[in-house]
Design a protein around this motif. Structure first.
Motif, mmCIF file in Angstrom:
data_model
loop_
_atom_site.group_PDB
_atom_site.id
_atom_site.type_symbol
_atom_site.label_atom_id
_atom_site.label_comp_id
_atom_site.label_asym_id
_atom_site.label_seq_id
_atom_site.Cartn_x
_atom_site.Cartn_y
_atom_site.Cartn_z
ATOM 1 N N LEU A 97 65.726 65.599 30.414
ATOM 2 C CA LEU A 97 66.596 64.506 29.992
ATOM 3 C C LEU A 97 67.411 64.029 31.189
ATOM 4 O O LEU A 97 67.997 64.835 31.916
ATOM 5 N N ALA A 107 74.118 62.604 24.805
ATOM 6 C CA ALA A 107 73.032 63.479 25.245
ATOM 7 C C ALA A 107 73.009 64.803 24.500
ATOM 8 O O ALA A 107 71.966 65.466 24.445
ATOM 9 N N TRP A 110 70.283 65.521 21.975
ATOM 10 C CA TRP A 110 68.910 65.641 22.451
ATOM 11 C C TRP A 110 68.611 67.094 22.831
ATOM 12 O O TRP A 110 69.171 67.591 23.816
ATOM 13 N N ALA A 112 66.852 69.542 24.941
ATOM 14 C CA ALA A 112 66.125 69.374 26.203
ATOM 15 C C ALA A 112 66.188 70.662 27.013
ATOM 16 O O ALA A 112 67.230 71.327 27.059
ATOM 17 N N GLU A 114 65.580 70.836 30.440
ATOM 18 C CA GLU A 114 66.215 70.530 31.722
ATOM 19 C C GLU A 114 67.011 69.239 31.568
ATOM 20 O O GLU A 114 66.530 68.267 30.984
ATOM 21 N N ARG A 115 68.241 69.228 32.137
ATOM 22 C CA ARG A 115 69.123 68.072 31.985
ATOM 23 C C ARG A 115 69.675 67.658 33.348
ATOM 24 O O ARG A 115 70.161 68.500 34.111
ATOM 25 N N TYR A 116 69.617 66.357 33.606
ATOM 26 C CA TYR A 116 70.135 65.810 34.857
ATOM 27 C C TYR A 116 71.133 64.708 34.538
ATOM 28 O O TYR A 116 70.848 63.807 33.744
ATOM 29 N N PHE A 134 74.166 70.659 32.962
ATOM 30 C CA PHE A 134 73.459 69.600 33.670
ATOM 31 C C PHE A 134 73.369 69.933 35.154
ATOM 32 O O PHE A 134 74.198 70.667 35.698
#
Length: 229
Positions: A97, A107, A110, A112, A114-116, A134
């Motif tokens: 994401l 966010a 969601w 996920a 991996e988060r960026y 993140f």
């Protein structure tokens, strides 16, 4: 036209990779960033390498993108499509994401792996404080290679997106090789501000928070040949 987005992008910059391909303005902050085709391709390659080499994602993997029209958004999207991922913009289970710093609350809905986070700051300045859970996209992506060789053939959503982009390019009257001024507020869909121009090998001046009093000057200084209606 090529059958995949990575090839459409490569074809759009092939004639002159040094020409300005995407110029970003934010009239609220005064930010201006200009990327040549070669520079954007470098960011796209780094993003694709991050997704494939570090995160280990395979073609067809879902990726969430919660980002506004922006030059870094172009890098993220084209990187995802180069890696043959399926980009989604509604809450669902995704493997990776990307979220703007001002959409981190959104966010959270969601799931996920991996988060960026992206601060979308001028000159791609890193986040002052990385939110828990993140990683900072601009820090992480810079560690990856400048070249990426996409797998042959289209990604799972390429045909649909390119068909939409071709249709929108026709509807909006985007001419081959044009330099197009785009109001980011009016055209938030990346099919309009990114893919449709690429199908015409057009370059884009993407303007956030446009100041109407600067319109004529911007058209003159950027030598735009058309403005999206």
């Amino acid at each position: 036209m090529a059958d995949n987005i990575a090839r459409v992008f490569a074809d759009a910059i092939a004639t002159d990779p040094t020409r300005p391909l995407l110029t970003w303005y934010d009239d609220a902050s005064g930010d201006r960033t200009e990327l040549s085709g070669a520079t954007l391709a470098n960011w796209v390659a780094k993003t694709a390498n991050l997704l494939v080499d570090e995160v280990g994602l395979a073609p067809g993997t879902p990726a969430g993108v919660l980002l506004p029209p922006h030059w870094q958004t172009a890098a993220v999207l084209l990187g995802c499509w180069s890696a043959k991922l399926s980009v989604v913009d509604t809450p669902s289970d995704v493997d990776v994401l990307f979220a703007a710093a001002d959409r981190l609350d959104e966010a959270q809905s969601w799931p996920a792996d991996e988060r960026y986070a992206l601060g979308l700051a001028p000159l791609a300045v890193p986040l002052r404080q990385v939110p828990p859970g993140f990683a900072d996209y601009v820090v992480e992506v810079r560690r990856h290679g400048d070249h990426f060789n996409p797998q042959p053939g289209p990604g799972p959503t390429d045909a649909h997106l390119l068909a939409r982009a071709e249709a929108r390019a026709t509807e909006l009257g985007i001419q081959p090789g044009a330099r197009v001024l785009v109001d980011a507020t009016r055209y938030p869909d990346p099919v309009d501000w990114l893919l449709a121009p690429l199908t015409r090998a057009a370059t884009v001046v993407l303007n956030a928070n446009p100041d109407p009093t600067r319109l004529a000057n911007r058209q003159a200084t950027e030598k735009t040949t058309q403005t999206l209606p």
